[in-house]
Design an enzyme around this catalytic site. Structure first.
Site, PDB file in Angstrom:
ATOM      1  CD  GLU A   1      -3.038  -0.958   0.172  1.00  6.61           C
ATOM      2  OE1 GLU A   1      -3.834  -1.894   0.016  1.00  6.61           O
ATOM      3  OE2 GLU A   1      -3.093   0.093  -0.500  1.00  6.61           O
TER       4      GLU A   1
ATOM      5  NE  ARG B   1      -3.961   2.754  -0.635  1.00  4.20           N
ATOM      6  CZ  ARG B   1      -5.185   2.690  -0.153  1.00  4.20           C
ATOM      7  NH1 ARG B   1      -5.813   3.783   0.210  1.00  4.20           N
ATOM      8  NH2 ARG B   1      -5.806   1.522  -0.006  1.00  4.20           N
TER       9      ARG B   1
ATOM     10  CD  GLU C   1     -10.803  -2.587  -8.326  1.00  3.87           C
ATOM     11  OE1 GLU C   1      -9.860  -2.271  -7.570  1.00  3.87           O
ATOM     12  OE2 GLU C   1     -12.017  -2.447  -7.997  1.00  3.87           O
TER      13      GLU C   1
ATOM     14  CG  ASP D   1      -5.432  -7.875  -7.619  1.00  4.68           C
ATOM     15  OD1 ASP D   1      -4.342  -8.048  -7.055  1.00  4.68           O
ATOM     16  OD2 ASP D   1      -6.351  -7.181  -7.123  1.00  4.68           O
TER      17      ASP D   1
END
Length: 648
Positions: free
Chosen positions: A269, A273, A536, A402
């Protein structure tokens, strides 16, 4: 021989004492000889050796230095590797997985755990120093890497701009000449300003806004880092022309973003980010402050890679440099979607710092993944950072897996299509996915199931809906005979994800939907019915619009805008909802930072002309932060790809 007689001592007594002295002197001389000789063989003798031996005979090494420790650790590691049948001296496993059971069982999981426990001895050896000493060592390593980087030439931003094919913000910031499209884009911009203004009013400096209670949320994903919504919003504000808001965000980053924090932070993360957000802000604006901040932060992530295999652990303390695996991760494993979603950002860190260490770290991950056996060509979600073996055989294109696949094709595209290894890995993985996971429902919907040791789970998560866009952007570089097939597959997946929206009462999609028990593209479990402002599905709409210009994708995007406005907009921002099938919604009181970074950005791009962040020049990281294509021949050669300087 005449002896002088001493009072009270006989001649025979004198002779006995002389014998004792002789034996004592012999013993003493032998002891001195032994100790002196030992100085040349014991590890602590290096200082004395330096006195007696020439420089050509002995290299000076400080006793107790990191070099000494490393030598001993290497020897110990090699011994451990020999015992465990591992041949690589760097801790990378070269063993192949044995025959894989097609169905996971307690026995298999126990065996995986046993491998990890066996590897802990090696891990304990390499991590034997105290946390304080480890942190000190990490500081030395990163300090050394900085010195190496600082001696190199700095990144030439002006040359970078000349290497872009087109201005990043287009001729008129991507403004459409079509009135309806322009109106829709302006609406998305208003949504962004509304979300931002409320964040600034009620949660400034915190990570995210709680719009119902009108306060800020910090959470525990980012360690001690703050301002996630600010860093995530920098490029969105800039792209939308919200310059006053962008300047406020920039000032906060410069004056208040404190990177010297303690606490457990998610490597994944923080990377997507904070590192991604700062990188894109720098590339779009040229502000050197963003570059300084991102290089400082990138350096703090390096200790997470200090494992026997080089596979990073998922959690890191940015202050001390200590790292560990998530408690919920199977047998202390690392997660495919986490360690596999670093490549784009770390390559750019190397580019900006002129320090190859970042690229070396992610290339080591790739080497290990290429080396180990993959069940049916698939990549399971859990890998041991100690042994380098798969821990479970759960495969998903949604959560836990993913973005690993996304970063393979995007690494190829970001390299200006020179990274052939990434390309080959992507298309091999896609072939395995099509053979094992892609399914067609009785109603004709194409979806990607999950794979659990050979058993299919006919579920598709909202997170997996990015794959429509992924397959789409990779279609043109596949085998010529398969290009149209890939584009058709991308369209079918995107259609299925749209169906998951259109079949709900709110016209927003659930967290996961199923294709069994008579259900199609519908959540059948209460725990899967929520929507947390995820991007998404809209992401795939944007890519499919860019690739095909089929107007249905803009219509689907507008449906999502209307649903967000009706069900997620509240008095002080936007909130996720707990049940997309309920007529009366219940809000979760959270305005996620990725709503500002991804959802609204993708909507804005969907209703903009293609010259706003053109795909020829830009690749989006998994948090929708645009990173430029690296044209090394241009950046490190002469001239640029076009004569005119790009506008800001």
């Amino acid at each position: 021989m005449v002896f002088r007689k001493l009072p009270g001592v006989s001649a025979s007594g004198m002779g006995l004492r002389l014998s004792q002295k002789f034996v004592f002197l012999l013993f003493l001389s032998g002891l001195v000889t032994l100790c002196f000789g030992a100085l040349f063989f014991l590890p602590d003798s290096v200082r004395l050796k330096r006195i007696f031996l020439s420089k050509t005979e002995s290299q000076p090494v400080t006793v107790g230095s990191d070099n000494d420790l490393r030598d001993h650790l290497k020897k110990g590691a090699k011994d451990m590797e020999h015992l465990r049948g591992i041949t690589s001296a760097k801790g990378e496993t070269s063993t192949k997985l044995k025959s894989l059971s097609r169905k996971p069982s307690i026995t298999n999981e126990a065996k995986a755990d046993e491998k990890v426990v066996g590897g802990e001895a090696l891990e304990d050896l390499t991590m034997s120093r105290s946390k304080t000493e480890s942190s000190s060592k990490d500081e030395k390593v990163t300090s050394s890497s900085n010195q190496r980087a600082n001696t190199d030439t700095s990144f030439d931003y002006n040359k970078f701009k000349k290497c872009l094919l087109k201005p990043p913000l287009g001729i008129e910031h991507g403004k459409s000449s079509h009135p309806q499209t322009l109106h829709r884009r302006d609406k998305v911009k208003e949504m962004m300003k509304f979300a931002w203004d409320n964040y600034k009013s009620f949660a400034w400096g915190k990570n995210e806004l709680r719009p119902l209670t009108k306060n800020g949320h910090i959470g525990n994903m980012f360690g001690g880092l703050r301002g996630a919504s600010i860093v995530d919003s920098l490029d969105t504000l800039y792209i939308m022309g919200l310059i006053d808001e962008y300047n406020d965000a920039k000032e906060w980053v410069e004056t208040s973003l404190d990177l010297n924090s303690n606490g457990e932070a998610s490597l994944f993360e923080v990377n997507i980010r904070y590192v991604g957000g700062l990188l894109s802000a720098y590339y779009l604006t040229g502000e050197e402050m963003f570059k300084r901040k991102v290089l400082e932060l990138g350096e703090k992530l390096l200790p997470a890679f200090n494992t026997p295999t080089g596979i990073p652990r998922g959690v890191i303390n940015l202050g001390s440099g200590t790292s560990w695996s998530w408690g919920w991760a199977s047998a202390g494993s690392s997660i495919l979607a986490e360690f596999g979603t670093l490549h784009l950002e770390f390559v750019h860190l190397s580019e900006l710092s002129n320090n190859p260490i970042y690229t070396e770290k992610v290339m080591n991950i790739r080497r290990l993944l290429n080396k180990i056996e993959k069940p049916h060509g698939l990549y399971p979600n859990f890998l041991s950072p100690v042994s380098g073996n798969w821990v479970q055989h759960h495969v998903s294109i949604g959560g836990l897996g993913d973005s690993f696949y996304e970063y393979l094709i995007k690494s190829y595209l970001m390299s200006d299509k020179t990274d052939e290894e990434a390309k080959n890995m992507y298309y091999s993985a896609l072939e395995a996915i099509e053979a094992n996971l892609v399914q067609k429902s009785p109603g004709g919907l194409t979806y990607m199931a999950e794979w659990r040791g050979g058993i299919l789970d006919h579920k598709m998560g909202h997170l997996a809906c990015f794959s429509g866009g992924m397959v789409g952007i990779g279609a043109d570089d596949g085998a010529p005979e398969k290009r149209q097939h890939f584009l058709d597959l991308a369209a079918e997946i995107t259609h299925t994800c749209h169906e998951s929206y259109s079949r709900s009462a709110t016209k927003l999609g659930p967290e996961a939907f199923r294709f069994d028990g008579g259900a199609e593209a519908t959540a059948t479990r209460l725990s899967d019915r929520y929507y947390i402002l995820r991007p998404e599905v809209i992401e795939s709409y944007m890519y499919m619009w860019r690739l095909t210009h089929d107007p249905k994708y803009r219509e689907w995007g507008w449906e999502a805008v209307e649903a967000l406005e009706q069900h997620c907009r509240v008095e002080a921002g936007f909130s996720g909802i707990r049940d997309v099938y309920a007529q009366t919604v219940s809000h979760d009181n959270m305005q996620q930072s990725f709503f500002l970074s991804e959802t609204l950005k993708y909507l804005y791009l969907l209703f903009s002309d293609d010259d706003l962040l053109p795909l020829e020049d830009w690749v989006f990281n998994t948090e929708a932060h645009p990173l430029p294509v690296i044209r090394k021949s241009c950046l490190h050669g002469e001239g640029g790809t076009h004569d005119k300087t790009t506008s800001e």
